[in-house]
Write an enzyme that holds these catalytic residues in place. Structure first.
Site, PDB file in Angstrom:
ATOM      1  N   HIS A  74      83.723  57.356  -7.989  1.00 45.36           N
ATOM      2  CA  HIS A  74      83.670  57.817  -6.586  1.00 45.36           C
ATOM      3  C   HIS A  74      82.501  58.559  -6.325  1.00 45.36           C
ATOM      4  O   HIS A  74      82.459  59.886  -6.834  1.00 45.36           O
ATOM      5  CB  HIS A  74      84.930  58.330  -5.998  1.00 45.36           C
ATOM      6  CG  HIS A  74      85.140  58.628  -4.620  1.00 45.36           C
ATOM      7  ND1 HIS A  74      84.310  58.112  -3.546  1.00 45.36           N
ATOM      8  CD2 HIS A  74      86.319  59.084  -4.037  1.00 45.36           C
ATOM      9  CE1 HIS A  74      84.708  58.386  -2.500  1.00 45.36           C
ATOM     10  NE2 HIS A  74      85.894  58.916  -2.647  1.00 45.36           N
TER      11      HIS A  74
ATOM     12  N   ARG B 282      92.229  49.992   6.330  1.00 48.32           N
ATOM     13  CA  ARG B 282      93.172  50.137   7.402  1.00 48.32           C
ATOM     14  C   ARG B 282      93.805  49.144   7.684  1.00 48.32           C
ATOM     15  O   ARG B 282      95.193  48.880   7.925  1.00 48.32           O
ATOM     16  CB  ARG B 282      92.749  50.829   8.583  1.00 48.32           C
ATOM     17  CG  ARG B 282      92.334  52.403   8.456  1.00 48.32           C
ATOM     18  CD  ARG B 282      91.494  53.062   9.244  1.00 48.32           C
ATOM     19  NE  ARG B 282      90.316  52.417   9.230  1.00 48.32           N
ATOM     20  CZ  ARG B 282      89.146  52.842  10.020  1.00 48.32           C
ATOM     21  NH1 ARG B 282      89.500  53.748  11.060  1.00 48.32           N
ATOM     22  NH2 ARG B 282      87.996  52.515   9.810  1.00 48.32           N
TER      23      ARG B 282
ATOM     24  N   TYR C 224      82.391  63.831  -1.405  1.00 53.43           N
ATOM     25  CA  TYR C 224      82.812  64.460  -2.829  1.00 53.43           C
ATOM     26  C   TYR C 224      81.855  64.796  -3.841  1.00 53.43           C
ATOM     27  O   TYR C 224      80.677  64.544  -3.815  1.00 53.43           O
ATOM     28  CB  TYR C 224      84.138  63.550  -3.250  1.00 53.43           C
ATOM     29  CG  TYR C 224      84.959  63.441  -2.178  1.00 53.43           C
ATOM     30  CD1 TYR C 224      85.721  64.632  -1.805  1.00 53.43           C
ATOM     31  CD2 TYR C 224      85.467  62.354  -1.522  1.00 53.43           C
ATOM     32  CE1 TYR C 224      86.726  64.539  -0.562  1.00 53.43           C
ATOM     33  CE2 TYR C 224      86.203  62.190  -0.593  1.00 53.43           C
ATOM     34  CZ  TYR C 224      86.811  63.409  -0.336  1.00 53.43           C
ATOM     35  OH  TYR C 224      87.936  63.391   0.772  1.00 53.43           O
TER      36      TYR C 224
HETATM   37  C1  FNR Z   1      90.547  56.121   2.898  1.00 50.69           C
HETATM   38  N1  FNR Z   1      89.349  55.968   2.227  1.00 50.69           N
HETATM   39  C2  FNR Z   1      89.166  56.177   0.954  1.00 50.69           C
HETATM   40  N2  FNR Z   1      88.046  56.096   0.324  1.00 50.69           N
HETATM   41  C3  FNR Z   1      87.752  56.280  -0.961  1.00 50.69           C
HETATM   42  O1  FNR Z   1      86.674  55.893  -1.515  1.00 50.69           O
HETATM   43  N3  FNR Z   1      88.813  56.611  -1.585  1.00 50.69           N
HETATM   44  C4  FNR Z   1      90.158  57.014  -1.020  1.00 50.69           C
HETATM   45  O2  FNR Z   1      90.845  57.570  -1.945  1.00 50.69           O
HETATM   46  C5  FNR Z   1      90.281  56.840   0.403  1.00 50.69           C
HETATM   47  N4  FNR Z   1      91.374  57.261   0.783  1.00 50.69           N
HETATM   48  C6  FNR Z   1      91.664  56.719   2.260  1.00 50.69           C
HETATM   49  C7  FNR Z   1      92.976  56.935   2.726  1.00 50.69           C
HETATM   50  C8  FNR Z   1      93.329  56.443   3.967  1.00 50.69           C
HETATM   51  C9  FNR Z   1      94.683  56.725   4.584  1.00 50.69           C
HETATM   52  C10 FNR Z   1      92.140  55.848   4.916  1.00 50.69           C
HETATM   53  C11 FNR Z   1      92.337  55.063   6.084  1.00 50.69           C
HETATM   54  C12 FNR Z   1      90.895  55.655   4.328  1.00 50.69           C
HETATM   55  C13 FNR Z   1      88.373  55.159   3.021  1.00 50.69           C
HETATM   56  C14 FNR Z   1      88.648  53.437   3.045  1.00 50.69           C
HETATM   57  O3  FNR Z   1      88.782  53.214   1.485  1.00 50.69           O
HETATM   58  C15 FNR Z   1      87.628  52.703   3.558  1.00 50.69           C
HETATM   59  O4  FNR Z   1      86.334  52.814   3.028  1.00 50.69           O
HETATM   60  C16 FNR Z   1      87.583  53.084   5.130  1.00 50.69           C
HETATM   61  O5  FNR Z   1      88.726  53.571   5.805  1.00 50.69           O
HETATM   62  C17 FNR Z   1      86.943  52.165   5.837  1.00 50.69           C
HETATM   63  O6  FNR Z   1      87.570  50.755   5.697  1.00 50.69           O
HETATM   64  P1  FNR Z   1      88.418  50.294   6.922  1.00 50.69           P
HETATM   65  O7  FNR Z   1      89.729  51.262   7.224  1.00 50.69           O
HETATM   66  O8  FNR Z   1      87.714  50.485   8.184  1.00 50.69           O
HETATM   67  O9  FNR Z   1      88.884  48.936   6.570  1.00 50.69           O
END
Ligand code: FNR
Length: 429
Positions: free
Chosen positions: A207, A395, A212
């Site tokens: 990551h 999401r 971060y």
């Molecule tokens: C996330 N996202 C996220 N990204 C990541 O790299 N590590 C993580 O642990 C998390 N945690 C996380 C929790 C929740 C509840 C959400 C909604 C999002 C970001 C996620 O992986 C993604 O990159 C973004 O949400 C955009 O994609 P969507 O939601 O538009 O499909």
């Protein structure tokens, strides 16, 4: 006949995804904050991640998991700094495997954005404790570690907003990492990766996005170190590259390794960019991407933002705000022959969009895909082809755990349904 690349398998090293749809890592803030279960995944993870596997996802991601206790985003986030944390991950992985799925884990460290609380707890604290609107902090009485938050740089100025925490309740002021801390962190990434292998995961992702720790080093906005880890591009990327090398050393040669990046800080033309003499942008990402395959990275997972409060994400409601950038990066590196797969993520919710993003990408049935790619190019000469090799969706899976099955049906692709659910199968005309 399946003419959607989205539903063609993709082989990366010795791992074959049954389709190109990946459940993006998502923090669930559902782990014990202390005691013997600290940092351990729970039955909640088996139920949620397991369900995505039952419902056909190509790969299911375990959320951001920290390599050190103080790298957890919140006290309720998972960790892999101890051998005791292997077992609960293995239970999740084993279940996902039992459903024909694959399981990945995202390893990271939150750096200066650590010791916060889950979003729903933050709103509670704002009400009950009178914290400011941007408050996310987790104080020691609720399991946080205000005195042990770290970053490339130390001091109040290095909090997200640069204001005193006492006044606004935002992020805590970090302590700047010493060279010895950095060395330990690199090793801990390697150790956690070795534990992930023991837990049976199929793929590991590092990551380096969303502000971060690794991203904090990459961007000149958050890294003004004067030693070999700061200054030039070479120096700012050194920490990430050392971590990649160490992780690679600790996992089997045939295990795929992904890298998630914020492809831009969204600070182009901002005051912050002027003040710090630059920011991390798409060009920086392309430059780094070209070096990744030689370091052993197979796939670049293209996200964005999260590193500075002044980020200008004004077009973040447009559905291609992020995926178009993945496409730009893919095009730029492919032009030079860089063999790096690209993952697109962000606001992917519709079957047609999902299909189009990867349509014509290599892998699977090459002959057939070459034909599809040709037809696609002829049909839409403006379109330069696929924007990504896989898609990651977050999401939409929270809304519809069966999204893969729905997309297959909408695209007219025959996919296997789990027997227990077969009586509800959408039927193809
Ligand atoms: C996330 N996202 C996220 N990204 C990541 O790299 N590590 C993580 O642990 C998390 N945690 C996380 C929790 C929740 C509840 C959400 C909604 C999002 C970001 C996620 O992986 C993604 O990159 C973004 O949400 C955009 O994609 P969507 O939601 O538009 O499909």
């Amino acid at each position: 006949k399946n003419t959607s690349t989205l539903f063609q398998p993709l082989t990366i090293r010795n791992v074959t995804l049954r389709n190109r749809i990946i459940v993006s890592p998502m923090c669930q803030y559902s782990v014990a904050p202390s005691g013997t279960d600290i940092g351990k995944l729970t039955d909640f993870h088996i139920a949620t991640l397991g369900h995505y596997a039952i419902k056909g996802a190509g790969l299911v991601f375990i959320e951001a998991t920290s390599v050190q206790p103080n790298g957890r985003i919140t006290p309720n986030c998972p960790g892999l700094w101890s051998d005791e944390q292997i077992g609960p991950i293995k239970r999740v992985v084993d279940f996902v495997h039992s459903q024909g799925g694959l399981c990945a884990i995202q390893l990271g460290h939150a750096g200066r954005k650590a010791s916060t609380v889950a979003p729903w707890v933050a709103s509670k604290y704002r009400r009950e404790r009178g914290y400011g609107p941007g408050s996310v902090r987790s104080t020691s009485d609720v399991g946080g570690w205000p005195d042990n938050v770290v970053g490339p740089m130390g001091g109040e100025e290095e909090t997200w907003d640069g204001l005193s925490n006492a006044e606004n309740g935002g992020y805590f002021a970090p302590r700047g990492l010493t060279l010895q801390d950095i060395e330990e962190l690199v090793q801990d990434f390697g150790r956690s990766a070795a534990r992930a292998v023991k837990a049976g995961v199929d793929i590991i992702e590092i990551h380096s996005a969303h502000g971060y720790l690794l991203h904090q080093f990459l961007s000149p906005v958050t890294n003004r170190r004067t030693d070999r880890y700061g200054g030039s591009f070479e120096n700012r990327t050194r920490f990430a590259k050392e971590i990649i090398a160490e992780v690679r050393r600790n996992i089997p040669r045939d295990m795929p390794l992904f890298f998630r990046v914020s492809c831009t800080d969204w600070l182009e033309g901002s005051e912050a960019e002027k003040k710090f003499g630059g920011s991390w942008d798409v060009e920086s990402t392309i430059r780094l991407a070209k070096e990744l395959p030689d370091l052993g990275i197979d796939l670049l997972d293209v996200s964005s933002g999260g590193n500075h409060k002044d980020q200008n994400m004004e077009d973040f409601r447009k559905k291609d705000y992020q995926t178009s950038r993945a496409g730009r990066i893919r095009q730029a590196i492919r032009k030079e022959g860089t063999q790096l797969l690209i993952g697109a993520v962000g606001l992917i919710t519709e079957a047609d969009d999902a299909r189009e993003l990867v349509q014509g990408a290599e892998g699977g049935n090459l002959a057939e895909e070459a034909q599809i790619a040709k037809e696609l190019t002829q049909a839409n000469s403006k379109d330069s082809g696929p924007k990504a090799d896989v898609i990651l969706v977050a999401r939409q899976f929270l809304r519809e755990p069966e999204w893969v099955l729905k997309v297959a049906w909408q695209l007219g692709v025959e996919v296997a349904w789990p027997s227990q659910f077969a009586r509800a199968k959408f039927s193809l005309k």
